[in-house]
Design a protein around this motif. Structure first.
Motif, mmCIF file in Angstrom:
data_model
loop_
_atom_site.group_PDB
_atom_site.id
_atom_site.type_symbol
_atom_site.label_atom_id
_atom_site.label_comp_id
_atom_site.label_asym_id
_atom_site.label_seq_id
_atom_site.Cartn_x
_atom_site.Cartn_y
_atom_site.Cartn_z
ATOM 1 N N MET A 297 -8.707 -7.871 6.468
ATOM 2 C CA MET A 297 -8.040 -6.716 7.018
ATOM 3 C C MET A 297 -8.810 -5.272 6.399
ATOM 4 O O MET A 297 -9.235 -5.527 5.160
ATOM 5 N N LEU B 89 -4.277 -1.701 4.484
ATOM 6 C CA LEU B 89 -3.343 -2.716 4.764
ATOM 7 C C LEU B 89 -2.162 -2.300 3.879
ATOM 8 O O LEU B 89 -2.227 -2.349 2.885
ATOM 9 N N LEU C 286 -1.291 -1.197 8.994
ATOM 10 C CA LEU C 286 -2.145 -0.413 8.207
ATOM 11 C C LEU C 286 -1.511 1.088 8.573
ATOM 12 O O LEU C 286 -0.802 1.537 9.311
#
Length: 129
Positions: free
Chosen positions: A31, A35, A49
């Motif tokens: 990610m 995040l 996000l």
């Protein structure tokens, strides 16, 4: 709408990558830095996000040739595929492919952030240990 990440070479066998991509908790490592939320689920995960709505993905299929993630929301119709091409027993070529059905207004809003997301996933998979 179709988007592609660059092709990369990962120093792992396709079998090792398949094992990594089968497990929802491993996706947290791929990610982007913004995040804010990550939850694993039975067959997938949900993430948030900064500045974007939360997205739930289910792991649809993982084979020696690909790993397919699909949207778990009926209001968004898209898939994200990691195409795997074994080069030898220790290296695999990987390319992220996004395919989504969006109206023109949504496409205009999400195309650039999605391409950035795909580029980040690609970068993180490339250096994954």
């Amino acid at each position: 709408m179709n988007l592609e990440g660059r092709k990369i070479i990962v120093n792992k066998s396709s079998k090792d990558l398949v094992e990594i991509l089968k497990s929802p908790e491993n996706y947290k490592d791929f990610m982007p830095d913004g995040l804010q939320k990550f939850e694993t689920r039975e067959n997938g995960f949900k993430f948030g996000l900064q500045g974007m709505p939360e997205i739930a993905l289910k792991i649809e299929e993982v084979t020696d040739e690909k790993a397919v993630l699909k949207s778990a929301s009926s209001s968004l119709d898209f898939s994200l595929t990691a195409a795997l091409n074994p080069l030898n027993e220790n290296q695999t070529e990987v390319q992220m492919l996004f395919e989504g059905k969006f109206n023109p207004f949504i496409k205009m809003m999400v195309e650039k952030p999605l391409q950035n997301f795909i580029n980040t996933l690609t970068d993180k998979i490339e250096v994954y240990k």
